[in-house]
Design a protein around this motif. Structure first.
Motif, PDB file in Angstrom:
ATOM      1  N   SER A 179       0.887  -1.275  -0.109  1.00 24.31           N
ATOM      2  CA  SER A 179      -0.003   0.154   0.055  1.00 24.31           C
ATOM      3  C   SER A 179       0.820   1.341  -0.016  1.00 24.31           C
ATOM      4  CB  SER A 179      -1.002   0.041   1.388  1.00 24.31           C
ATOM      5  OG  SER A 179      -1.870  -1.010   1.380  1.00 24.31           O
ATOM      6  N   ILE A 180       1.652   1.190   0.928  1.00 29.13           N
ATOM      7  CA  ILE A 180       2.808   2.593   0.783  1.00 29.13           C
ATOM      8  C   ILE A 180       3.504   2.475  -0.506  1.00 29.13           C
ATOM      9  CG2 ILE A 180       5.002   3.251   1.987  1.00 29.13           C
ATOM     10  CD1 ILE A 180       3.987   2.028   4.651  1.00 29.13           C
ATOM     11  N   PHE A 181       3.805   1.483  -1.278  1.00 28.77           N
ATOM     12  CA  PHE A 181       4.590   1.345  -2.477  1.00 28.77           C
ATOM     13  C   PHE A 181       3.636   2.266  -3.293  1.00 28.77           C
ATOM     14  CE2 PHE A 181       5.320  -0.457  -6.534  1.00 28.77           C
ATOM     15  CZ  PHE A 181       6.486  -0.028  -6.831  1.00 28.77           C
ATOM     16  N   TRP A 182       2.259   1.668  -3.568  1.00 23.23           N
ATOM     17  CA  TRP A 182       1.461   2.254  -4.668  1.00 23.23           C
ATOM     18  C   TRP A 182       1.000   3.512  -4.318  1.00 23.23           C
ATOM     19  CZ3 TRP A 182       1.832   0.683  -8.927  1.00 23.23           C
ATOM     20  CH2 TRP A 182       2.201  -0.748  -9.096  1.00 23.23           C
ATOM     21  N   LEU A 183       1.218   3.860  -3.117  1.00 21.38           N
ATOM     22  CA  LEU A 183       0.731   5.435  -2.472  1.00 21.38           C
ATOM     23  C   LEU A 183       1.781   6.301  -2.857  1.00 21.38           C
ATOM     24  CD1 LEU A 183      -0.913   5.209   0.952  1.00 21.38           C
ATOM     25  CD2 LEU A 183      -2.155   5.709  -1.376  1.00 21.38           C
ATOM     26  N   THR A 184       3.095   5.910  -2.876  1.00 18.97           N
ATOM     27  CA  THR A 184       4.079   6.891  -3.281  1.00 18.97           C
ATOM     28  C   THR A 184       4.474   6.955  -4.620  1.00 18.97           C
ATOM     29  OG1 THR A 184       5.824   5.156  -2.517  1.00 18.97           O
ATOM     30  CG2 THR A 184       5.185   6.864  -0.774  1.00 18.97           C
ATOM     31  N   VAL A 185       4.340   5.964  -5.403  1.00 17.18           N
ATOM     32  CA  VAL A 185       4.569   6.084  -6.790  1.00 17.18           C
ATOM     33  C   VAL A 185       4.326   7.302  -7.486  1.00 17.18           C
ATOM     34  CG1 VAL A 185       4.615   4.765  -8.936  1.00 17.18           C
ATOM     35  CG2 VAL A 185       5.122   3.528  -7.052  1.00 17.18           C
ATOM     36  N   LEU A 235      -5.180   2.176   6.396  1.00 18.71           N
ATOM     37  CA  LEU A 235      -5.239   1.384   7.733  1.00 18.71           C
ATOM     38  C   LEU A 235      -6.478   0.772   8.140  1.00 18.71           C
ATOM     39  CD1 LEU A 235      -2.610   3.787   9.821  1.00 18.71           C
ATOM     40  CD2 LEU A 235      -2.406   1.757   8.691  1.00 18.71           C
ATOM     41  N   PHE A 236      -7.638   1.405   7.864  1.00 13.19           N
ATOM     42  CA  PHE A 236      -8.882   0.982   8.445  1.00 13.19           C
ATOM     43  C   PHE A 236      -9.455  -0.043   7.469  1.00 13.19           C
ATOM     44  CE2 PHE A 236      -8.814   4.756  11.109  1.00 13.19           C
ATOM     45  CZ  PHE A 236      -8.953   4.183  12.266  1.00 13.19           C
ATOM     46  N   THR A 237      -9.042  -0.253   6.160  1.00 11.77           N
ATOM     47  CA  THR A 237      -9.352  -1.255   5.137  1.00 11.77           C
ATOM     48  C   THR A 237      -9.042  -2.826   5.571  1.00 11.77           C
ATOM     49  OG1 THR A 237      -7.818  -0.850   3.796  1.00 11.77           O
ATOM     50  CG2 THR A 237      -9.904   0.302   3.490  1.00 11.77           C
ATOM     51  N   PRO A 238      -9.968  -3.671   5.213  1.00 11.36           N
ATOM     52  CA  PRO A 238      -9.199  -5.030   5.791  1.00 11.36           C
ATOM     53  C   PRO A 238      -8.195  -5.404   4.894  1.00 11.36           C
ATOM     54  CG  PRO A 238     -11.368  -5.148   4.704  1.00 11.36           C
ATOM     55  CD  PRO A 238     -11.177  -3.653   4.814  1.00 11.36           C
ATOM     56  N   THR A 239      -7.463  -6.608   5.371  1.00 13.45           N
ATOM     57  CA  THR A 239      -6.434  -6.974   4.679  1.00 13.45           C
ATOM     58  C   THR A 239      -6.864  -8.185   3.499  1.00 13.45           C
ATOM     59  OG1 THR A 239      -5.063  -6.756   6.484  1.00 13.45           O
ATOM     60  CG2 THR A 239      -4.107  -8.422   4.853  1.00 13.45           C
ATOM     61  N   SER A 240      -8.025  -8.850   3.950  1.00 11.10           N
ATOM     62  CA  SER A 240      -8.546  -9.966   3.011  1.00 11.10           C
ATOM     63  C   SER A 240      -9.950  -9.744   3.112  1.00 11.10           C
ATOM     64  CB  SER A 240      -8.142 -11.261   3.475  1.00 11.10           C
ATOM     65  OG  SER A 240      -8.307 -11.537   4.923  1.00 11.10           O
ATOM     66  N   SER A 241     -10.426 -10.475   2.040  1.00 16.73           N
ATOM     67  CA  SER A 241     -12.141 -10.411   1.793  1.00 16.73           C
ATOM     68  C   SER A 241     -12.594 -11.975   1.694  1.00 16.73           C
ATOM     69  CB  SER A 241     -12.341  -9.829   0.557  1.00 16.73           C
ATOM     70  OG  SER A 241     -13.736  -9.867   0.082  1.00 16.73           O
ATOM     71  N   HIS A 242     -13.726 -11.960   2.179  1.00 20.83           N
ATOM     72  CA  HIS A 242     -14.187 -13.444   2.088  1.00 20.83           C
ATOM     73  C   HIS A 242     -14.443 -14.082   0.724  1.00 20.83           C
ATOM     74  CE1 HIS A 242     -18.200 -11.742   1.014  1.00 20.83           C
ATOM     75  NE2 HIS A 242     -17.920 -10.729   2.028  1.00 20.83           N
ATOM     76  N   GLY A 243     -14.286 -13.254  -0.351  1.00 20.64           N
ATOM     77  CA  GLY A 243     -14.350 -13.895  -1.702  1.00 20.64           C
ATOM     78  C   GLY A 243     -15.528 -13.867  -2.388  1.00 20.64           C
ATOM     79  N   LEU A 244     -16.498 -13.315  -1.747  1.00 21.28           N
ATOM     80  CA  LEU A 244     -17.870 -13.497  -2.492  1.00 21.28           C
ATOM     81  C   LEU A 244     -18.251 -12.125  -2.789  1.00 21.28           C
ATOM     82  CD1 LEU A 244     -19.677 -15.652   0.099  1.00 21.28           C
ATOM     83  CD2 LEU A 244     -18.839 -16.294  -1.966  1.00 21.28           C
ATOM     84  N   PRO A 279     -14.018  -6.431  -4.177  1.00 17.35           N
ATOM     85  CA  PRO A 279     -13.738  -6.676  -2.627  1.00 17.35           C
ATOM     86  C   PRO A 279     -12.987  -5.146  -2.320  1.00 17.35           C
ATOM     87  CG  PRO A 279     -12.595  -8.183  -4.252  1.00 17.35           C
ATOM     88  CD  PRO A 279     -13.357  -7.612  -5.074  1.00 17.35           C
ATOM     89  N   LEU A 280     -13.285  -4.563  -1.343  1.00 18.92           N
ATOM     90  CA  LEU A 280     -12.383  -3.670  -0.889  1.00 18.92           C
ATOM     91  C   LEU A 280     -11.504  -3.936   0.052  1.00 18.92           C
ATOM     92  CD1 LEU A 280     -12.094  -0.453  -0.894  1.00 18.92           C
ATOM     93  CD2 LEU A 280     -13.901  -0.426   0.873  1.00 18.92           C
ATOM     94  N   VAL A 281     -10.239  -4.127  -0.302  1.00 17.74           N
ATOM     95  CA  VAL A 281      -9.242  -4.590   0.652  1.00 17.74           C
ATOM     96  C   VAL A 281      -8.129  -3.563   0.358  1.00 17.74           C
ATOM     97  CG1 VAL A 281      -9.598  -7.070   0.602  1.00 17.74           C
ATOM     98  CG2 VAL A 281      -8.116  -6.007  -1.269  1.00 17.74           C
ATOM     99  N   LYS A 282      -7.086  -3.588   1.168  1.00 16.50           N
ATOM    100  CA  LYS A 282      -5.905  -2.546   1.327  1.00 16.50           C
ATOM    101  C   LYS A 282      -5.329  -2.293  -0.334  1.00 16.50           C
ATOM    102  CE  LYS A 282      -4.191  -3.215   6.011  1.00 16.50           C
ATOM    103  NZ  LYS A 282      -5.221  -2.142   6.363  1.00 16.50           N
ATOM    104  N   GLU A 283      -5.196  -3.321  -0.783  1.00 15.37           N
ATOM    105  CA  GLU A 283      -4.728  -3.200  -2.396  1.00 15.37           C
ATOM    106  C   GLU A 283      -5.471  -2.349  -3.298  1.00 15.37           C
ATOM    107  OE1 GLU A 283      -4.985  -6.359  -0.978  1.00 15.37           O
ATOM    108  OE2 GLU A 283      -2.737  -6.580  -0.434  1.00 15.37           O
ATOM    109  N   THR A 284      -6.821  -2.853  -3.235  1.00 15.70           N
ATOM    110  CA  THR A 284      -7.587  -2.086  -4.240  1.00 15.70           C
ATOM    111  C   THR A 284      -7.904  -0.540  -3.556  1.00 15.70           C
ATOM    112  OG1 THR A 284      -9.737  -3.144  -3.018  1.00 15.70           O
ATOM    113  CG2 THR A 284      -9.069  -4.234  -4.919  1.00 15.70           C
TER     114      THR A 284
END
Length: 128
Positions: free
Chosen positions: A43-49, A85-94, A98-103
């Motif tokens: 997340s930090i990588f994609w925010l600073t690019v 920081l407040f978004t979840p690290t993983s999703s349940h897949g359904l 999915p709103l996770v840290k990467e997306t």
């Protein structure tokens, strides 16, 4: 004198964002078993690019454009770090989207890039 100070600040933005990109890349490569650390480093990588790219772009522009871009960047960093920081690290897949840290990070970086590009172009054309 003010021009020299603003260029120094721009160089500091560039160097710090470059170092953060390198450090988050190294953390991501070396630590594979800790999922939260990997998610935060990506997340930090994609925010600073985009900050790295636009710090190079604003180095070539006038000071007034840089000062406005700097304010937008400071607010962006604070807001996006809190959101990530407040978004979840993983999703349940359904989920359809999915709103996770990467997306969340990719969406925030895209929004920041669009806003910065519009801001730099608008201020450049307005000052001419």
């Amino acid at each position: 004198m003010n021009l020299l100070i603003n260029k120094r600040v721009n160089i500091i933005y560039f160097v710090v964002s470059f170092l953060v990109v390198v450090m988050s890349y190294l953390v991501n490569i070396n630590i594979r078993e800790k999922l939260l650390i990997i998610a935060l480093s990506e997340s930090i990588f994609w925010l600073t690019v985009p900050i790295l790219f636009f710090s190079i772009v604003t180095f070539l522009t006038r000071n007034s454009i840089f000062l406005i871009w700097k304010k937008v960047t400071n607010y962006f960093l604070i807001i996006s770090i809190v959101i990530v920081l407040f978004t979840p690290t993983s999703s349940h897949g359904l989920d359809f989207f999915p709103l996770v840290k990467e997306t969340a990070t990719i969406v925030l970086s895209s929004i920041y890039s669009i806003i910065s590009l519009i801001l730099i172009i608008y201020k450049s054309l307005k000052n001419k």
